[in-house]
Design an enzyme around this catalytic site. Structure first.
Site, short mmCIF file in Angstrom:
data_model
loop_
_atom_site.label_atom_id
_atom_site.label_comp_id
_atom_site.label_asym_id
_atom_site.label_seq_id
_atom_site.Cartn_x
_atom_site.Cartn_y
_atom_site.Cartn_z
N ASP A 52 0.91 -1.21 0.04
CA ASP A 52 -0.12 -0.09 -0.10
C ASP A 52 1.02 1.18 -0.16
OD1 ASP A 52 -1.76 2.13 0.24
OD2 ASP A 52 -2.32 1.43 2.51
N GLU A 131 29.96 13.20 -3.38
CA GLU A 131 31.00 13.12 -2.17
C GLU A 131 30.09 13.76 -1.03
OE1 GLU A 131 35.21 13.91 -4.42
OE2 GLU A 131 34.14 15.66 -3.36
N GLU A 133 29.01 15.16 2.49
CA GLU A 133 29.39 15.55 3.75
C GLU A 133 28.38 15.63 5.01
OE1 GLU A 133 32.92 18.82 2.04
OE2 GLU A 133 30.77 19.51 2.51
N GLU A 213 36.30 16.60 8.20
CA GLU A 213 35.92 17.77 6.98
C GLU A 213 36.25 19.11 7.67
OE1 GLU A 213 35.50 19.17 4.23
OE2 GLU A 213 35.42 17.31 3.09
N GLU A 221 33.47 13.22 6.12
CA GLU A 221 33.35 12.79 4.93
C GLU A 221 33.84 11.44 4.57
OE1 GLU A 221 34.53 13.50 0.19
OE2 GLU A 221 34.08 15.33 1.51
N HIS A 270 29.67 17.58 -3.76
CA HIS A 270 30.22 17.53 -4.99
C HIS A 270 30.05 16.42 -5.74
CE1 HIS A 270 33.07 20.44 -2.38
NE2 HIS A 270 31.92 20.93 -2.42
N ARG A 340 38.23 25.51 -6.84
CA ARG A 340 37.00 25.11 -5.92
C ARG A 340 36.11 26.39 -5.49
NH1 ARG A 340 40.70 21.32 -4.81
NH2 ARG A 340 39.86 19.17 -4.46
N GLU A 359 33.34 18.26 -12.00
CA GLU A 359 32.68 18.29 -10.83
C GLU A 359 31.67 19.34 -10.50
OE1 GLU A 359 34.31 18.09 -6.10
OE2 GLU A 359 35.47 19.25 -7.63
N ARG A 361 29.64 21.34 -7.96
CA ARG A 361 30.00 21.40 -6.66
C ARG A 361 28.75 21.99 -6.00
NH1 ARG A 361 34.95 21.07 -5.01
NH2 ARG A 361 34.84 22.78 -3.32
#
Length: 471
Positions: A52, A131, A133, A213, A221, A270, A340, A359, A361
């Protein structure tokens, strides 16, 4: 690949009594139903196990509630947190009336994205490497009533506890923004993270690393290897499940909220991604940062559709507390090599073409990974299809640009409401390929407005009392 027959033999050979069927709701939380082993046979892997679905968030009304969980034999693992031997299997959802896959099932949507990639002829495999965190806290309390509203989190690592009488206070507490890679005793979570990592491996996740981190208060992480779109999303849900349950075993609690602590870095996800065809990578070439033209067009699609994408990759009001300047958050919609401060980074991966990827981010782990990965792939494929130019790379620290320079760089939406508005105005790249339905997009927008944006708007915020009480 694992066959249904192999799974059934494993159940019999290991005398497994219980089968835990896991599936994901629309917002992105695992749900489960546990059945006795004799309820599973070969038809469970094709027709599914009925249940259900009327109370599942974002799904259809009670008069259309009968659903079926179709078991994926490739996702079977022994659940390490169950007292009795229990085989965990991840499922996708079918509508038993029609036998069709359920269009609001996120895992079904992810499969449609993969099928769309194949149909374009561009590639046959999309790899994703998230990735995620998170924070490990020792205590959390929160409440909201008509006359009060508060939250409280605490961590033995919190810098705010440097003056607390802890009988004794040993003083090793990471400073704000200085929690990246300290050794023990400053890093108090080494053994817990190792147990998390090794437990993930027992559950079939290809593990790589673990570390502290940047933020104080227990930000961490773990890392696992990239995978094909659906298996990467499966692994991410297993990742979150294992981390929360190992922490619970130690009397601690984990949150993947993007911004649970004011004044320090938030938690992102990321997401590395690339497309391959016939076993060959398509993102390596002789263009900027060793990328191919295909990869640059993929980036162009991500950047063009980013405001709408964020309604799926950053789908909570708290997401936009992280996406602010000053905390290493990717608020600038630009791309760059090894930078970054840009929302899209091209990792410095050496000369191996198989390692060439991008990547993105912006995303965070409050997202539903099946939806987030599917949407990013659709945006990138739209860029390839329409040869969208990503513009010039921004190879400088964006956080140090002058106000005049910064004004020329597009930025992420400032709130979930603005991201949902962008999705309302820009979702053809999701629906025209048949990956997302118009019904799903409208349901998503309505759900987020009704259950998150508007309730937040209606409630007084504690800080408003500091600002306005003496007005």
């Amino acid at each position: 690949m694992t066959t249904p027959q192999e799974v059934l033999k494993r159940i019999q050979d290991n005398n497994i009594q219980m089968i835990d069927l896991k599936f994901i709701d629309m917002p992105g939380t695992w749900q489960h139903l546990t059945v006795y082993h004799n309820q599973i046979d070969e038809t469970s892997f094709t027709d599914g196990v009925p249940f259900d679905g009327s109370s599942i968030r974002g799904w259809k009304a009670i008069n259309e509630s009968d659903m079926a969980m179709v078991l994926d034999p490739n996702t079977a693992w022994i659940d390490p947190f169950m007292k009795e031997p229990t085989l965990s299997i991840i499922c996708s959802i079918k509508e038993p009336r029609t036998g069709e896959w359920y269009t609001r099932c996120p895992r079904v949507i992810a499969q449609k994205a993969v099928d769309y990639l194949v149909s374009t002829g561009v590639g046959d495999t999309a790899f994703f490497g998230p990735e995620a965190e998170f924070f490990i806290f020792d205590d959390v309390r929160f409440d909201q009533t008509a006359h009060q509203g508060y939250y409280y989190v605490d961590s033995v690592e919190g810098r705010w506890n440097s003056g607390k009488e802890e009988g004794p206070n040993l003083g090793y507490k990471p400073a704000y923004k200085q929690g990246y890679f300290p050794v023990p005793p400053t890093d108090t979570f080494q053994d817990i993270r190792t147990e998390m990592l090794l437990t993930m491996a027992e559950c079939g996740v290809p593990i790589e690393k673990q570390h502290h981190e940047v933020a104080t208060g227990g930000q961490c992480e773990l890392g696992f290897r990239f995978g094909k779109l659906i298996e990467a999303a499966d692994w991410l849900l297993t990742y979150k499940y294992v981390i929360k349950n190992v922490a619970n075993k130690y009397g601690k609690t984990v949150t993947f909220m993007p911004k649970p602590i004011f004044g320090d870095n938030g938690s992102g996800m990321h997401t590395h991604q690339s497309i391959w065809k016939d076993g060959q990578p398509l993102f390596a070439g002789d263009k900027y940062a060793g990328l191919s033209e295909t990869a640059l067009h993929y980036i162009g699609g991500i950047l063009k559709h980013a405001p709408a994408l964020l309604a799926l990759t950053n789908p909570t009001t708290n997401s936009y507390k992280r996406l602010v300047p000053g905390y290493e958050a990717p608020v600038n919609l630009a791309y760059s090599q090894g930078n970054r401060s840009a929302s899209i980074r091209i990792p410095l991966s050496g000369t191996n073409p198989k390692a060439k990827r991008l990547e993105f981010r912006c995303p965070d782990a409050t997202s539903n990974p099946y939806l987030a990965f599917a949407a990013m792939l659709c945006a990138g494929l739209d860029g390839i299809k329409n040869k969208i130019d990503p513009g010039q790379p921004l190879d400088k620290n964006i956080y140090e640009l002058s106000p005049e320079e910064l004004a020329k760089v597009p930025s992420t939406p400032g709130s979930l409401e603005l991201a949902l508005e962008a999705l309302e105005n820009d979702h053809a790249f999701l629906t025209e390929p048949g990956v997302f339905t118009e019904d799903f997009i409208q349901t998503w927008i309505s759900y987020k407005l009704d259950n998150e944006v508007n309730p937040m708007r209606l409630r007084p915020h504690p800080y408003e009392f500091a600002l306005y009480y003496d007005a």
